[in-house]
Design a protein around this motif. Sequence first.
Motif: not given
Length: 116
Positions: A66-72
């Motif tokens: 979940x935290x890999x591809x989204x800066x948000x």
Amino acid sequence: QERLACNLRIAEMLERHPVVRGTCSGSWLNDPLLPLVSPRLAWVRKLPTENGAWYFRIRKDVDGGALTKSDTRRRLYKQGRYVPMLYICVWPRRRILQWAQSLTQDDVTDQPSAVY
């Protein structure tokens, strides 16, 4: 369209294999709060939810992608405003088949393997 085709293939397999009782999948993408953080991913839960799937929270899932591809999502996580959670989706056989059988030919146009 690809998700529709995939679910239609699942319905076909369920028709052919009556012993299979449904589907089960686990992912942070099944988190009901995800659309608030990543609205463009709301479609992931839409079809199963509207057609009788059940969701069960399993645990916190900061290493599941979940935290890999989204800066948000990374930013909200660091701020303590979002914690990715692993949810299991259980979609019973009967409900998948009811959904598939309710489709019209127009619903499945361009779906090469659709038999409904």
